[in-house]
Design an enzyme around this catalytic site. Sequence first.
Site, short mmCIF file in Angstrom:
data_model
loop_
_atom_site.label_atom_id
_atom_site.label_comp_id
_atom_site.label_asym_id
_atom_site.label_seq_id
_atom_site.Cartn_x
_atom_site.Cartn_y
_atom_site.Cartn_z
N HIS A 198 -8.25 -6.96 11.88
CA HIS A 198 -8.83 -5.87 10.98
C HIS A 198 -10.06 -6.04 10.28
O HIS A 198 -10.48 -7.27 10.24
CB HIS A 198 -7.65 -5.38 9.99
N ASP A 207 -6.76 0.44 2.07
CA ASP A 207 -6.09 -0.98 1.82
C ASP A 207 -4.98 -0.71 0.55
O ASP A 207 -5.64 -0.02 -0.65
CB ASP A 207 -6.91 -1.87 1.63
P1 AMP Z 1 -6.72 -10.18 5.26
O1 AMP Z 1 -6.53 -11.16 4.02
O2 AMP Z 1 -7.99 -10.15 5.86
O3 AMP Z 1 -5.37 -10.62 6.19
O4 AMP Z 1 -6.27 -8.82 4.55
C1 AMP Z 1 -5.22 -8.14 4.65
C2 AMP Z 1 -5.27 -6.95 3.81
O5 AMP Z 1 -4.19 -6.31 4.11
C3 AMP Z 1 -5.12 -6.99 2.43
O6 AMP Z 1 -6.30 -6.57 1.63
C4 AMP Z 1 -3.90 -6.46 1.84
O7 AMP Z 1 -4.37 -5.68 0.60
C5 AMP Z 1 -3.95 -5.28 3.15
N1 AMP Z 1 -2.44 -4.91 3.13
C6 AMP Z 1 -1.44 -5.57 3.75
N2 AMP Z 1 -0.41 -4.74 4.10
C7 AMP Z 1 -0.88 -3.52 4.00
C8 AMP Z 1 -0.24 -2.22 4.16
N3 AMP Z 1 1.01 -2.05 4.43
N4 AMP Z 1 -1.05 -1.12 3.84
C9 AMP Z 1 -2.29 -1.37 3.62
N5 AMP Z 1 -2.85 -2.52 3.57
C10 AMP Z 1 -2.13 -3.42 3.41
#
Ligand code: AMP
Length: 135
Positions: free
Chosen positions: A100, A31
């Site tokens: 995810h 992440d």
């Molecule tokens: P959620 O709130 O469950 O939708 O989690 C989305 C997660 O994706 C968050 O923890 C973000 O930090 C992570 N995230 C968003 N964009 C990216 C990216 N391009 N690469 C890695 N993690 C990401």
Amino acid sequence: MNKDCIFCKIANGEIPSKTLYEDSDFRVILDLGPATKGHALILPKEHAENLYDLPENTAAKVLPVAQKIASKMKAALGCDGLNLVQNNGETAGQTVMHFHMHVIPRYESDGQKIGWVPGQATPEELDAVAKLIVE
Ligand code: AMP
Ligand code: ZN
């Protein structure tokens, strides 16, 4: 694959990521905004917005991947605990609309709070809600 979905692009290798694991169905990445050291995301390669949309056969493969990653984290990072978190819908905190699962290693004094405020329910209320869900 959904052309407007960033996690589709990451899962399928169109956008580079810090990949921890890959097989024909999943990519596991770090992440970018880690809650703790090692915070990872399990991404199915096939687009599904959330748990409701995830094909059952893919759903059945998520937990074995989580288990593999969790074991590696325990051994390599020496975490004291670990949370699996999976958000569905904005109300539940989902910000990227591609299914995810978060794998979040936990360390004593990591300062994170992942949880909820416990409520209260009478046995009658529990009966009523159980009926609503299963009937
Ligand atoms: P959620 O709130 O469950 O939708 O989690 C989305 C997660 O994706 C968050 O923890 C973000 O930090 C992570 N995230 C968003 N964009 C990216 C990216 N391009 N690469 C890695 N993690 C990401
Ligand atoms: Zn997607």
